[in-house]
Scaffold this motif. Structure first.
Motif, mmCIF file in Angstrom:
data_model
loop_
_atom_site.group_PDB
_atom_site.id
_atom_site.type_symbol
_atom_site.label_atom_id
_atom_site.label_comp_id
_atom_site.label_asym_id
_atom_site.label_seq_id
_atom_site.Cartn_x
_atom_site.Cartn_y
_atom_site.Cartn_z
ATOM 1 N N ASP A 187 15.053 0.358 6.247
ATOM 2 C CA ASP A 187 15.917 1.615 6.115
ATOM 3 C C ASP A 187 16.533 2.571 4.697
ATOM 4 O OD1 ASP A 187 18.042 -1.246 6.266
ATOM 5 O OD2 ASP A 187 19.095 0.689 5.527
ATOM 6 N N GLU A 188 16.397 1.565 3.844
ATOM 7 C CA GLU A 188 16.561 1.626 2.312
ATOM 8 C C GLU A 188 15.162 2.621 1.931
ATOM 9 O OE1 GLU A 188 19.268 -0.458 -0.434
ATOM 10 O OE2 GLU A 188 20.712 -1.193 1.407
ATOM 11 N N ILE A 189 14.180 1.826 2.138
ATOM 12 C CA ILE A 189 13.049 2.439 1.415
ATOM 13 C C ILE A 189 11.800 2.945 2.782
ATOM 14 C CG2 ILE A 189 10.761 1.353 0.360
ATOM 15 C CD1 ILE A 189 12.148 -0.936 -0.462
ATOM 16 N N PRO A 190 12.269 4.124 3.405
ATOM 17 C CA PRO A 190 12.022 4.965 4.788
ATOM 18 C C PRO A 190 10.343 4.677 4.458
ATOM 19 C CG PRO A 190 12.702 6.368 3.225
ATOM 20 C CD PRO A 190 13.643 5.337 2.756
ATOM 21 N N ASP A 191 9.503 5.104 3.178
ATOM 22 C CA ASP A 191 8.208 4.885 2.672
ATOM 23 C C ASP A 191 7.455 4.540 1.612
ATOM 24 O OD1 ASP A 191 5.864 6.287 2.500
ATOM 25 O OD2 ASP A 191 6.075 8.155 2.178
ATOM 26 N N PRO A 192 7.159 3.281 1.939
ATOM 27 C CA PRO A 192 6.551 2.379 0.957
ATOM 28 C C PRO A 192 5.759 3.202 0.008
ATOM 29 C CG PRO A 192 5.991 1.816 3.134
ATOM 30 C CD PRO A 192 6.832 2.981 3.354
ATOM 31 N N GLN A 193 4.959 3.934 0.084
ATOM 32 C CA GLN A 193 3.942 4.362 -0.088
ATOM 33 C C GLN A 193 4.560 5.401 -1.294
ATOM 34 O OE1 GLN A 193 2.264 2.354 2.007
ATOM 35 N NE2 GLN A 193 1.188 3.327 0.029
ATOM 36 N N ARG A 194 5.935 5.207 -1.905
ATOM 37 C CA ARG A 194 6.101 6.439 -2.543
ATOM 38 C C ARG A 194 7.179 5.474 -4.058
ATOM 39 N NH1 ARG A 194 8.810 11.738 -0.773
ATOM 40 N NH2 ARG A 194 9.007 11.708 -2.618
ATOM 41 N N LEU A 195 6.248 4.475 -4.408
ATOM 42 C CA LEU A 195 6.892 3.888 -5.206
ATOM 43 C C LEU A 195 6.335 3.080 -6.327
ATOM 44 C CD1 LEU A 195 8.367 0.517 -2.421
ATOM 45 C CD2 LEU A 195 9.532 2.867 -3.069
ATOM 46 N N ALA A 196 6.839 3.330 -7.294
ATOM 47 C CA ALA A 196 6.657 2.844 -8.858
ATOM 48 C C ALA A 196 6.524 1.558 -9.323
ATOM 49 C CB ALA A 196 7.305 3.604 -10.282
ATOM 50 N N ILE A 197 5.605 0.719 -9.459
ATOM 51 C CA ILE A 197 5.200 -0.220 -9.737
ATOM 52 C C ILE A 197 4.462 -1.297 -11.472
ATOM 53 C CG2 ILE A 197 2.945 -0.614 -8.634
ATOM 54 C CD1 ILE A 197 3.919 -3.820 -7.559
ATOM 55 N N ARG A 198 5.412 -1.891 -11.564
ATOM 56 C CA ARG A 198 4.792 -1.976 -12.730
ATOM 57 C C ARG A 198 4.875 -3.453 -13.346
ATOM 58 N NH1 ARG A 198 8.442 2.376 -13.575
ATOM 59 N NH2 ARG A 198 7.708 4.556 -14.337
ATOM 60 N N THR A 199 4.267 -4.292 -14.406
ATOM 61 C CA THR A 199 4.159 -5.895 -14.721
ATOM 62 C C THR A 199 4.489 -5.272 -15.639
ATOM 63 O OG1 THR A 199 3.137 -6.093 -12.837
ATOM 64 C CG2 THR A 199 3.329 -7.426 -14.228
ATOM 65 N N TRP A 200 5.185 -6.640 -16.433
ATOM 66 C CA TRP A 200 5.878 -7.250 -17.738
ATOM 67 C C TRP A 200 4.800 -8.539 -18.100
ATOM 68 C CZ3 TRP A 200 8.463 -3.531 -15.560
ATOM 69 C CH2 TRP A 200 8.586 -2.359 -15.824
#
Length: 286
Positions: A187-200
């Protein structure tokens, strides 16, 4: 809500994250639901919302984090699901690439990730994890997100020199897949295709993309996977890694003991682990 699985004073539990603390739901509900997987299977996620006004029982710093779902029935992993990654590997197959992980290949946030002693090419892959909340099969993509309990971060550590024409041997060494730090409910992420993803890696950003650039978005993956296998609450779908992996860099960049690997996904959080050499294993005896 943010939901976490943890170990405290030698006892496994789960709870609701509030600020820098946790409401220990396992202490309250453990007789009914032993862990988050059992709670999801019972359709009891809303029972945790009743703790929203409770004061935290424990600080996050006092816990040992466990994988969000410690023992999923299925961990289904998607390969080559970002355009840059496909270019790196010169992949053109239009169908999703799938492989499996075993539950004992996982570890939690802040726990060591173990570099396999028989690998000299231990690579990082930051990914969005999807946790199934309702059982189903032949799920149409139009209704697929209704079957999702929530999302988390995953570091899909890969022994590249054990991957040949298949992936399984390179993906299932003990404690090579980090899962956490928590589950953020759908419910807190209605669209999982609008998320920035980063790896360090050691503080340097090595992967940067958006889930908008997945070749096969989450609803399509659920539709495809549920066509051939029944999905159960607590099952996990790892949705693929962006480009920038160590294997395809010049020179190659692989994880070594002492490194810090971190995966951050917008609206979820930051998964952080130190890399250690796997312990020596003694030969099996009689």
């Amino acid at each position: 809500m943010k939901l976490v699985s943890f170990l405290y004073q030698g006892k496994r539990s789960y709870g609701v994250v509030k600020g820098e603390g946790v409401v220990d739901a396992g202490r309250r509900l453990g007789d009914c639901y032993a862990d988050l997987k059992a709670l999801l299977a019972a359709g009891a996620l809303n029972e945790l919302r009743g703790f929203s006004e409770d004061k935290p029982d424990l600080s996050l710093g006092s816990l040992a984090f466990l994988p969000v779902i410690e023992n999923p029935q299925k961990i289904l992993c998607v390969g080559m699901n970002y355009a840059d990654k496909r270019q790196e590997f010169d992949q053109h197959d239009p169908a999703p690439t799938l492989f499996v992980r075993f539950p004992d290949s996982q570890t939690g946030h802040n726990a060591p990730v173990l570099k396999p002693r028989r690998s000299s090419e231990f690579d990082y892959e930051g990914e969005l994890a999807v946790i199934i909340g309702r059982a189903g099969e032949n799920i149409p993509r139009e209704r697929a997100l209704a079957y999702v309990a929530g999302y988390s971060c995953y570091m899909d550590g890969s022994a590249r020199d054990w991957q040949h024409s298949w992936f399984t041997a390179g993906k299932n060494w003990p404690q090579t897949g980090a899962f956490g730090p928590w589950l953020v409910t759908a419910d807190e992420i209605p669209d999982p295709q609008r998320l920035a993803i980063r790896t360090w890696l050691n503080g340097s950003m090595v992967q940067r993309d958006s889930t908008a650039n997945m070749i096969h978005p989450v609803p399509e993956l659920i539709e495809y996977i549920s066509a051939f296998t029944h999905l159960n609450p607590g099952d996990v779908i790892i949705t693929g890694s962006p480009g920038g992996i160590g294997k395809k860099r010049t020179p190659p960049l692989f994880m070594q003991a002492g490194d810090r690997i971190e995966v951050e996904i917008e609206r979820i959080g930051r998964l952080s682990n130190r890399v250690m050499d796997a312990p020596e294993l003694s030969a099996a005896g009689c």
